[in-house]
Design a protein around this motif. Structure first.
Motif, short mmCIF file in Angstrom:
data_model
loop_
_atom_site.label_atom_id
_atom_site.label_comp_id
_atom_site.label_asym_id
_atom_site.label_seq_id
_atom_site.Cartn_x
_atom_site.Cartn_y
_atom_site.Cartn_z
N ARG A 1 0.87 -1.19 0.00
CA ARG A 1 0.00 0.00 0.00
C ARG A 1 0.91 1.24 0.00
NH1 ARG A 1 -5.22 0.22 1.46
NH2 ARG A 1 -5.02 -1.84 2.44
N ILE A 2 0.70 2.13 -0.97
CA ILE A 2 1.48 3.37 -1.04
C ILE A 2 0.86 4.38 -0.08
CG2 ILE A 2 2.44 5.15 -2.53
CD1 ILE A 2 3.27 2.35 -3.34
N THR A 3 1.68 4.94 0.80
CA THR A 3 1.14 5.87 1.81
C THR A 3 1.58 7.31 1.60
OG1 THR A 3 3.00 5.36 3.29
CG2 THR A 3 1.00 4.04 3.55
N GLY A 4 2.44 7.58 0.62
CA GLY A 4 2.83 8.96 0.34
C GLY A 4 4.26 9.04 -0.15
N ARG A 5 4.71 10.28 -0.29
CA ARG A 5 6.08 10.54 -0.72
C ARG A 5 6.92 10.94 0.49
NH1 ARG A 5 8.79 9.34 -5.05
NH2 ARG A 5 9.92 11.31 -5.06
N VAL A 6 8.15 10.46 0.52
CA VAL A 6 9.04 10.81 1.62
C VAL A 6 9.22 12.32 1.70
CG1 VAL A 6 11.41 10.63 2.49
CG2 VAL A 6 10.27 8.62 1.51
N LYS A 7 9.43 12.97 0.56
CA LYS A 7 9.70 14.42 0.56
C LYS A 7 8.43 15.27 0.48
CE LYS A 7 14.30 13.94 -1.46
NZ LYS A 7 15.19 14.26 -2.59
N ASP A 8 7.27 14.66 0.21
CA ASP A 8 6.04 15.43 0.13
C ASP A 8 5.47 15.77 1.50
OD1 ASP A 8 6.01 15.65 -2.56
OD2 ASP A 8 4.53 14.09 -2.94
N ILE A 9 5.91 15.06 2.51
CA ILE A 9 5.42 15.34 3.86
C ILE A 9 5.82 16.76 4.24
CG2 ILE A 9 5.68 14.71 6.29
CD1 ILE A 9 6.04 11.84 5.42
N PHE A 10 4.85 17.53 4.74
CA PHE A 10 5.16 18.91 5.13
C PHE A 10 4.81 19.15 6.59
CE2 PHE A 10 0.95 19.02 3.00
CZ PHE A 10 0.15 19.49 4.02
N LYS A 11 5.36 20.22 7.13
CA LYS A 11 5.13 20.58 8.53
C LYS A 11 4.30 21.85 8.59
CE LYS A 11 8.67 20.46 11.44
NZ LYS A 11 9.88 20.93 12.18
N THR A 12 3.22 21.82 9.36
CA THR A 12 2.39 23.01 9.54
C THR A 12 3.06 23.96 10.53
OG1 THR A 12 1.11 22.10 11.37
CG2 THR A 12 0.32 21.61 9.15
#
Length: 545
Positions: A413-424
């Motif tokens: 299951r693909i859960t996202g991109r390592v570098k796409d995660i962002f911090k609010t």
């Protein structure tokens, strides 16, 4: 490596089935068949022409064209002459084409069917020799028919080896310049020999080629797989004739991307609204007849292997297709492993996953959740970029940049991109992909991009679907707000989406919002809509840009 290489497989069919039709090309609404023997003759003549132009083994030759029979014949000619192909995307910008041609030091470019061809003219350096396929295209030094007539078939073809550099596939990239993925003849052979065996494809199967052959997935799943199973390939004449051509061909394997699967669904629902379709499908005999008529109308009534890739596809869409008798098998791979990764095999499909790893392919999840692969289908590196190669290929493992999870049965299951995660601004991390996937389930959503770096809460940029643009504005707004409320109810407080910003301009390759492989460029979208985001009213959850 024991399996036969691409040129050996081509020679196999030329010898065993010389008069069987391999390629079918529509021109002016007439189908033109090309047998294996005819393909061999034309490819060898073009190989002779390339040699006569001074191309020597290892030199690079570019192909810039929409899919057609001559694309594959050009590819074979390049192989037969011992050269290296550099496919270019028909939707690529002139600046990007110029970069790739200079970076790879191409000597010749073969030009074919193109939309808005003159836009690409500035991208071809003056010193590169031009060959024109037999279609309206850019100006050229030589014509296809002229070269075939002038040159005898190449007698001594290049003796292909597993470690030969076969093609440099430039990835479009969501940031920066394209990177040249170097793939060998052995990698092509490894991926296709196992793919064909795993899916049971054979000479009686039929492919339909319309997604860019410059993309690793189409090159693998259609072009190279056809060499390993002997199946025929038919092409589409134009965007306007696509539906008619698909119905005429009725392929047994069909590869598409989520955006097009959605368009097919919308086309059905425009003629048969969902509420009425639901009532009809609930009736045992009539429902089966209606489902068959829909499949027949799409041209997919013979399809036994349906594939979706390149981007996540909503589970709701997969379930909709299954109700009409079409089970779509989602897969996952990258240019860097020649698209040979994971796949939901027919009869072994688990929606919401990209299936189990393909044969003789090692898969593991790193400690930080990143998906890693190791197999003979991996690239040898990025052309002239050793530092980037070393960053992506470490200890023999391909670091994909995607995050995933493997369940107890081996489904990924693909859960996202390592570098796409962002911090609010609250210091909390948000993975956009799962949230985007939920928003994209709405019939009114064509594309979505979640952004939130430095913001109090994430917000979603939404490009509306054609169906939404034809619907009453109040209905679209009400449905989207209900969708937002439902999704936010399932999210952690720091993940909840504060606003939907509906954008008016479609995201396209031409305006820089999409890559040629139809992936959104997050950095471009964030910059483009920064001012609109600053103007958002905290009291309203939905805004029009």
């Amino acid at each position: 490596m024991s399996e036969q290489l691409p040129l050996q497989r081509f020679a196999h069919w030329v010898e065993r089935a010389p008069d069987r039709v391999w390629l079918r090309q529509p021109v002016a609404r007439t189908w033109h068949p090309i047998t294996w023997r005819e393909a061999d003759d034309r490819a060898r003549r073009m190989a002779s022409a390339l040699r006569a132009m001074g191309c020597e083994p290892g030199d690079r030759v570019a192909i810039l064209a929409k899919n057609c029979a001559e694309w594959l014949l050009s590819d074979l000619a390049i192989m037969l002459a011992g050269l290296v192909s550099v496919p270019l995307y028909p939707l690529q910008s002139a600046a990007s084409i110029d970069y790739v041609l200079r970076h790879s030091a191409c000597k010749v470019i073969i030009l074919g069917k193109l939309d808005d061809a003159e836009r690409l003219e500035p991208g071809i350096p003056a010193e590169i020799r031009r060959i024109a396929m037999p279609y309206p295209t850019l100006r050229a030094d030589h014509g296809w028919g002229e070269l075939l007539a002038l040159h005898e078939p190449l007698r001594e073809a290049h003796e292909q080896r597993a470690d030969d550099l076969l093609s440099i596939l430039y990835t479009s990239g969501t940031t920066g310049q394209p990177k040249g993925v170097m793939q060998t003849a052995g990698a092509f052979a490894f991926a296709s020999s196992r793919s064909v065996a795993e899916t049971g494809l054979g000479p009686d199967d039929q492919f339909f080629s319309y997604l860019p052959l410059s993309h690793a997935a189409e090159r693998f799943l259609v072009a190279t797989n056809s060499l390993y199973c002997g199946a025929g390939i038919a092409f589409v004449e134009s965007l306007e004739t696509f539906a008619e051509d698909l119905r005429a061909v009725r392929p047994t394997q069909f590869f598409s991307v989520p955006r097009l699967w959605t368009r097919f669904q919308q086309g059905v629902l425009e003629r048969l609204p969902q509420s009425r379709l639901d009532r009809l499908l609930a009736l045992p005999l009539l429902g089966a007849l209606v489902a068959w008529k829909i499949r027949r109308g799409l041209g997919l009534d013979r399809a036994r292997v349906l594939v979706s890739g390149a981007a996540p596809i909503p589970v709701a869409l997969l379930e909709w297709y299954r109700r009409i008798g079409l089970t779509i098998c989602e897969g996952y791979g990258m240019t860097e492993n020649f698209a040979y990764g994971n796949f939901n095999r027919p009869g072994q499909v688990r929606f919401g996953t990209v299936g189990r790893v393909m044969p003789d392919n090692q898969l593991r999840i790193a400690d930080d959740g990143e998906i890693l692969y190791r197999s003979p289908s991996l690239m040898t590196g990025y052309y002239l970029e050793p530092d980037k190669s070393a960053e992506t290929l470490r200890d023999g493992w391909l670091h994909t940049g995607d995050k995933g999870q493997i369940d107890a049965d081996g489904y990924l299951r693909i859960t996202g991109r390592v570098k796409d995660i962002f911090k609010t601004s609250k210091g909390k991390y948000v993975a956009p992909a799962p949230i985007e996937g939920e928003i994209a389930k709405s019939l009114w959503v064509e594309q979505v991009c979640l952004m939130g770096s430095g913001l109090d809460q994430p917000l979603a940029l939404v490009e509306l679907s054609p169906a939404a643009r034809a619907q009453a504005r109040a209905q679209v707004e009400a449905d989207l707000l209900a969708t937002l409320e439902q999704i936010n109810g399932t999210l952690l407080p720091h993940e909840r989406v504060s606003h939907l910003l509906l954008v008016r301009e479609p995201w396209t390759v031409d305006n820089g919002c999409m890559t040629p492989t139809m992936k959104i460029r997050r950095n471009v979208l964030e910059a483009r809509y920064a001012e609109a985001v600053d103007r958002l009213d905290a009291r309203q959850a939905l805004h029009w840009e």
